[in-house]
Write a protein that holds these residues in place. Structure first.
Motif, PDB file in Angstrom:
ATOM      1  N   PHE A 223       0.663  -1.513  -0.040  1.00 57.47           N
ATOM      2  CA  PHE A 223       0.510   0.106  -0.234  1.00 57.47           C
ATOM      3  C   PHE A 223       1.425   1.067   0.368  1.00 57.47           C
ATOM      4  CE2 PHE A 223      -1.707   2.977   2.115  1.00 57.47           C
ATOM      5  CZ  PHE A 223      -2.854   4.022   1.805  1.00 57.47           C
ATOM      6  N   TYR A 224       1.576   1.229   1.118  1.00 58.99           N
ATOM      7  CA  TYR A 224       2.697   3.636   0.943  1.00 58.99           C
ATOM      8  C   TYR A 224       3.976   2.743   0.493  1.00 58.99           C
ATOM      9  CZ  TYR A 224       0.724   3.599   5.119  1.00 58.99           C
ATOM     10  OH  TYR A 224       0.039   4.318   6.137  1.00 58.99           O
ATOM     11  N   ALA A 225       4.413   1.355  -0.542  1.00 58.53           N
ATOM     12  CA  ALA A 225       5.023   1.632  -2.240  1.00 58.53           C
ATOM     13  C   ALA A 225       4.124   2.408  -3.212  1.00 58.53           C
ATOM     14  CB  ALA A 225       5.380   0.470  -2.420  1.00 58.53           C
ATOM     15  N   GLU A 226       2.416   2.076  -3.209  1.00 56.97           N
ATOM     16  CA  GLU A 226       1.899   2.478  -4.241  1.00 56.97           C
ATOM     17  C   GLU A 226       1.495   3.739  -3.986  1.00 56.97           C
ATOM     18  OE1 GLU A 226      -1.153   0.312  -5.990  1.00 56.97           O
ATOM     19  OE2 GLU A 226      -0.433  -1.894  -4.911  1.00 56.97           O
ATOM     20  N   LEU A 227       1.766   4.258  -2.561  1.00 54.17           N
ATOM     21  CA  LEU A 227       1.039   5.124  -2.448  1.00 54.17           C
ATOM     22  C   LEU A 227       2.170   6.605  -3.225  1.00 54.17           C
ATOM     23  CD1 LEU A 227      -0.968   7.351  -1.541  1.00 54.17           C
ATOM     24  CD2 LEU A 227       0.398   6.629   1.123  1.00 54.17           C
ATOM     25  N   LEU A 228       3.125   5.996  -1.975  1.00 53.47           N
ATOM     26  CA  LEU A 228       4.489   6.763  -2.064  1.00 53.47           C
ATOM     27  C   LEU A 228       5.107   6.760  -3.353  1.00 53.47           C
ATOM     28  CD1 LEU A 228       5.313   6.359   1.827  1.00 53.47           C
ATOM     29  CD2 LEU A 228       4.346   8.510   0.135  1.00 53.47           C
ATOM     30  N   ASP A 229       5.331   5.744  -4.718  1.00 53.27           N
ATOM     31  CA  ASP A 229       5.714   5.270  -5.901  1.00 53.27           C
ATOM     32  C   ASP A 229       7.784   5.037  -5.104  1.00 53.27           C
ATOM     33  OD1 ASP A 229       6.633   5.761  -8.771  1.00 53.27           O
ATOM     34  OD2 ASP A 229       7.135   7.653  -8.699  1.00 53.27           O
ATOM     35  N   ALA A 230       7.204   3.909  -4.457  1.00 53.38           N
ATOM     36  CA  ALA A 230       8.752   3.511  -4.525  1.00 53.38           C
ATOM     37  C   ALA A 230       8.613   1.697  -4.283  1.00 53.38           C
ATOM     38  CB  ALA A 230       7.976   3.695  -2.156  1.00 53.38           C
ATOM     39  N   ARG A 231       8.882   1.481  -3.702  1.00 51.14           N
ATOM     40  CA  ARG A 231       9.291  -0.040  -3.987  1.00 51.14           C
ATOM     41  C   ARG A 231       9.246  -0.855  -2.320  1.00 51.14           C
ATOM     42  NH1 ARG A 231      14.924  -1.902  -3.132  1.00 51.14           N
ATOM     43  NH2 ARG A 231      16.152  -0.478  -3.449  1.00 51.14           N
ATOM     44  N   THR A 232       9.265  -1.607  -2.110  1.00 50.93           N
ATOM     45  CA  THR A 232       9.333  -2.821  -0.946  1.00 50.93           C
ATOM     46  C   THR A 232      10.722  -3.903  -1.041  1.00 50.93           C
ATOM     47  OG1 THR A 232       8.422  -4.500  -1.948  1.00 50.93           O
ATOM     48  CG2 THR A 232       7.110  -2.967  -0.845  1.00 50.93           C
ATOM     49  N   ARG A 233      11.134  -4.013   0.692  1.00 43.48           N
ATOM     50  CA  ARG A 233      12.804  -4.451   1.010  1.00 43.48           C
ATOM     51  C   ARG A 233      12.682  -5.508   1.651  1.00 43.48           C
ATOM     52  NH1 ARG A 233      17.875  -0.630   0.276  1.00 43.48           N
ATOM     53  NH2 ARG A 233      16.635   0.188   3.048  1.00 43.48           N
ATOM     54  N   ARG A 234      12.389  -6.650   1.515  1.00 41.95           N
ATOM     55  CA  ARG A 234      13.016  -7.484   2.305  1.00 41.95           C
ATOM     56  C   ARG A 234      14.719  -7.504   2.803  1.00 41.95           C
ATOM     57  NH1 ARG A 234       9.045 -10.628   4.115  1.00 41.95           N
ATOM     58  NH2 ARG A 234       6.955 -10.045   3.031  1.00 41.95           N
ATOM     59  N   GLY A 235      15.090  -7.609   4.105  1.00 45.15           N
ATOM     60  CA  GLY A 235      16.240  -8.527   4.606  1.00 45.15           C
ATOM     61  C   GLY A 235      16.194  -9.570   4.916  1.00 45.15           C
ATOM     62  N   THR A 236      16.482  -9.547   6.425  1.00 43.63           N
ATOM     63  CA  THR A 236      17.358 -11.627   6.398  1.00 43.63           C
ATOM     64  C   THR A 236      15.739 -11.797   6.831  1.00 43.63           C
ATOM     65  OG1 THR A 236      18.465 -10.592   8.445  1.00 43.63           O
ATOM     66  CG2 THR A 236      19.221 -11.476   6.101  1.00 43.63           C
ATOM     67  N   ASP A 237      15.164 -10.931   7.628  1.00 47.06           N
ATOM     68  CA  ASP A 237      13.698 -10.783   8.689  1.00 47.06           C
ATOM     69  C   ASP A 237      12.407 -10.849   7.904  1.00 47.06           C
ATOM     70  OD1 ASP A 237      12.222 -10.926  10.688  1.00 47.06           O
ATOM     71  OD2 ASP A 237      13.087  -9.464  12.088  1.00 47.06           O
ATOM     72  N   PRO A 238      11.735 -11.904   8.088  1.00 45.24           N
ATOM     73  CA  PRO A 238      10.475 -12.663   7.242  1.00 45.24           C
ATOM     74  C   PRO A 238       9.349 -11.736   8.016  1.00 45.24           C
ATOM     75  CG  PRO A 238      10.996 -14.274   8.374  1.00 45.24           C
ATOM     76  CD  PRO A 238      12.149 -13.183   8.966  1.00 45.24           C
ATOM     77  N   ASP A 239       9.628 -10.663   8.817  1.00 45.24           N
ATOM     78  CA  ASP A 239       8.289  -9.681   9.553  1.00 45.24           C
ATOM     79  C   ASP A 239       9.048  -8.349   9.313  1.00 45.24           C
ATOM     80  OD1 ASP A 239       7.049 -12.385  10.267  1.00 45.24           O
ATOM     81  OD2 ASP A 239       7.973 -12.613  12.398  1.00 45.24           O
TER      82      ASP A 239
END
Length: 132
Positions: free
Chosen positions: A22-38
């Motif tokens: 939701f926030y990635a689309e709203l802010l024209d951004a992308r999501t990024r995951r690290g080693t913590d799956p949560d």
């Protein structure tokens, strides 16, 4: 000498993937995951915008009710001329208006709840683009 620091607002959610999207689309951004799956970061053009952390016992805030505190909320800066379009985008992505007052005064401020119930506000930046 002060150690250089950055900060990020972390939102709790029972469904962090959906809220991060939701926030990635709203802010024209992308999501990024690290080693913590949560834990998911939302990364924009100028670094991390916000992050979302899984909380299995999450209960959304009930703002604007006076008996519960708001806790925190985001201000998302928008060029004054783009406010109506920004509102359509937010609502189209699943935001719910929580404060619908006449915004014809000197400041245009519109408050919503994201899909997990956190409040955020679109704030017009008079005479400037959101990037300034």
């Amino acid at each position: 000498m002060t150690v250089p620091k950055n900060s990020v607002l972390v939102l709790d959610s029972a469904e962090p993937e959906a809220l991060a999207e939701f926030y990635a689309e709203l802010l024209d951004a992308r999501t990024r995951r690290g080693t913590d799956p949560d834990f998911i970061e939302v990364v924009g053009h100028h670094g991390v915008c916000v992050a979302v952390r899984r909380d299995h016992g999450y209960a959304p805030p009930s703002w604007p009710r006076p008996d519960d505190s708001q806790q925190a909320h985001l201000h998302i800066l928008v060029a004054e001329a783009d406010m109506d379009e920004a509102e359509r985008e937010a609502v189209g992505l699943g935001a719910r208006p929580v404060e619908t007052r006449d915004n014809s005064g000197p400041r245009d401020v519109r408050t919503y709840a994201d899909p997990a119930g956190h409040s955020f506000t679109l704030v017009a930046r008079e005479g400037r683009s959101a990037a300034e």
